[in-house]
Design an enzyme around this catalytic site. Structure first.
Site, PDB file in Angstrom:
ATOM      1  N   GLU A 260      33.166  10.467 143.802  1.00  0.00           N
ATOM      2  CA  GLU A 260      33.828  11.703 143.362  1.00  0.00           C
ATOM      3  C   GLU A 260      33.884  12.708 144.511  1.00  0.00           C
ATOM      4  OE1 GLU A 260      31.945  13.154 139.797  1.00  0.00           O
ATOM      5  OE2 GLU A 260      32.275  11.282 138.748  1.00  0.00           O
ATOM      6  N   HIS A 278      35.898  14.999 136.117  1.00  0.00           N
ATOM      7  CA  HIS A 278      34.491  15.320 135.767  1.00  0.00           C
ATOM      8  C   HIS A 278      34.377  16.718 135.136  1.00  0.00           C
ATOM      9  CE1 HIS A 278      30.073  14.171 136.782  1.00  0.00           C
ATOM     10  NE2 HIS A 278      30.147  14.843 135.635  1.00  0.00           N
TER      11      HIS A 278
END
Ligand code: 9EZ
Length: 324
Positions: A260, A278
């Site tokens: 990420e 997220h």
């Protein structure tokens, strides 16, 4: 006597910061590199992070910290082992994000089975593709919930309200607890074999890393839907990709990724993948609550008072978070 100093290294809501400022000196410095943190960390008694800052062994060993606070749940961005060796408490805020994560999961579940994001994209491109977006209903489908902690339970309760058949698997939850929530517990294999939709709500530990891989996809029903709002790394992304291509998996919804932000992640090119960046904990309510929850814990720790959610105590290898 000098006030103790607290470094806030990731953005935190005002409410929690105000609580800490009443008793301690607070400095906010976000976006620091590991080297920058190593250089300044000696000045502080406490460090508070969210998920952006990686609290490495090097930072910990150059510090005289008493406590590290994680404004959220998973502590996979903190080297808890290094902190424990130095006698530094690691506390988290496990309650505040529960409803936010649960409701995102439900949103993604509806989005997945009705192709809502794809239909939205299509109409905005000027199309009117009524026949392309034939969905499936959730009613009377079996939802398999892997991990029945705070979030998994809330998902299960709400899914029952939708008329779904909910089953659960969690080696850490007793039959008595499951019975309280009226969730039928199965073994892992039965859950994989009988679920129409599978949602994951475990931490990322040495035990749950690639919990869902080729072998597990093999056992699933053809046309299964998968949701992961927990942590990247619990699903083997390569195995997921291959099973989406073969249509064994009808679709998946991901809020989390092995890396990420994702860099050229091939999953994001697939039409049957829907994704969010997220945002599981990203509600106004959760952000406010998490800042208060972590502030209270860090204050307790600095005063030498009992803390509610110390994660150092989890010393067995199964519960320890997997540190990347
Ligand atoms: C692991 C888990 C749940 C689980 C739940 C918790 C540490 N840990 N691991 C595998 N709290 C389902 C499958």
């Amino acid at each position: 006597m000098n006030k103790m100093k607290v470094l806030i290294a990731d953005k935190l809501s005002e409410e929690g910061m105000e609580l800490i400022k009443r008793e301690f000196e607070v400095e906010v410095k976000t976006g620091l590199s590991e080297d920058e943190l190593v250089n300044i960390i000696k000045d502080y008694d406490a460090l508070i992070v969210r998920s952006a800052t990686k609290v490495t062994r090097r930072i910990i060993e150059n510090s005289r910290l008493k406590v590290i606070g994680r404004a959220g749940v998973g502590v996979d961005n903190i080297d808890v082992e290094a902190a424990t060796e130095r006698g530094i408490l690691v506390v988290n805020a496990p309650c505040s994000n529960t409803i936010a994560a649960c409701e995102l999961t439900l949103g993604l579940m509806f989005s997945l089975v009705r192709n809502i994001p794809q239909a939205n994209q299509s109409i905005k491109e000027g199309k009117w593709e009524k026949n392309k977006f034939l969905g499936t209903e959730l009613y009377r489908k079996t939802l398999g919930v892997i991990g029945l902690g705070r979030i998994g339970r809330e998902v299960a309760i709400r899914a029952k309200g939708l008329g779904m058949n909910v089953i659960g698997y969690d080696p850490y939850i007793s039959k008595t607890t499951a019975a309280q929530y009226k969730i039928r517990m199965t073994n892992f294999e039965e859950l994989l074999k009988t679920s129409d939709i599978i949602t994951i709500h475990t931490p990322l530990t040495r035990d749950t890393y690639h919990l869902i891989g080729y072998k597990e996809f093999e056992m699933m029903k053809k046309g299964v839907y998968i949701i992961n709002c927990a942590r990247g790394g619990i699903i083997d992304e390569k195995a997921l990709y291959d099973n989406l291509i073969s249509q064994k998996v009808a679709g998946c919804a991901l809020d989390v990724f092995e890396k990420e932000p994702p860099e050229n992640n091939p999953l994001l090119q697939l039409p049957n993948v829907i994704a969010t960046p997220h945002i599981g904990a990203s509600t106004k309510e959760a952000q406010k609550m998490v800042s208060i929850e972590i502030a209270e814990e860090v204050i307790n720790a600095l005063k030498g008072e009992p803390v509610r959610s110390c994660v150092n105590a989890l010393t067995n290898t199964f519960q320890k978070e997997y540190t990347i």
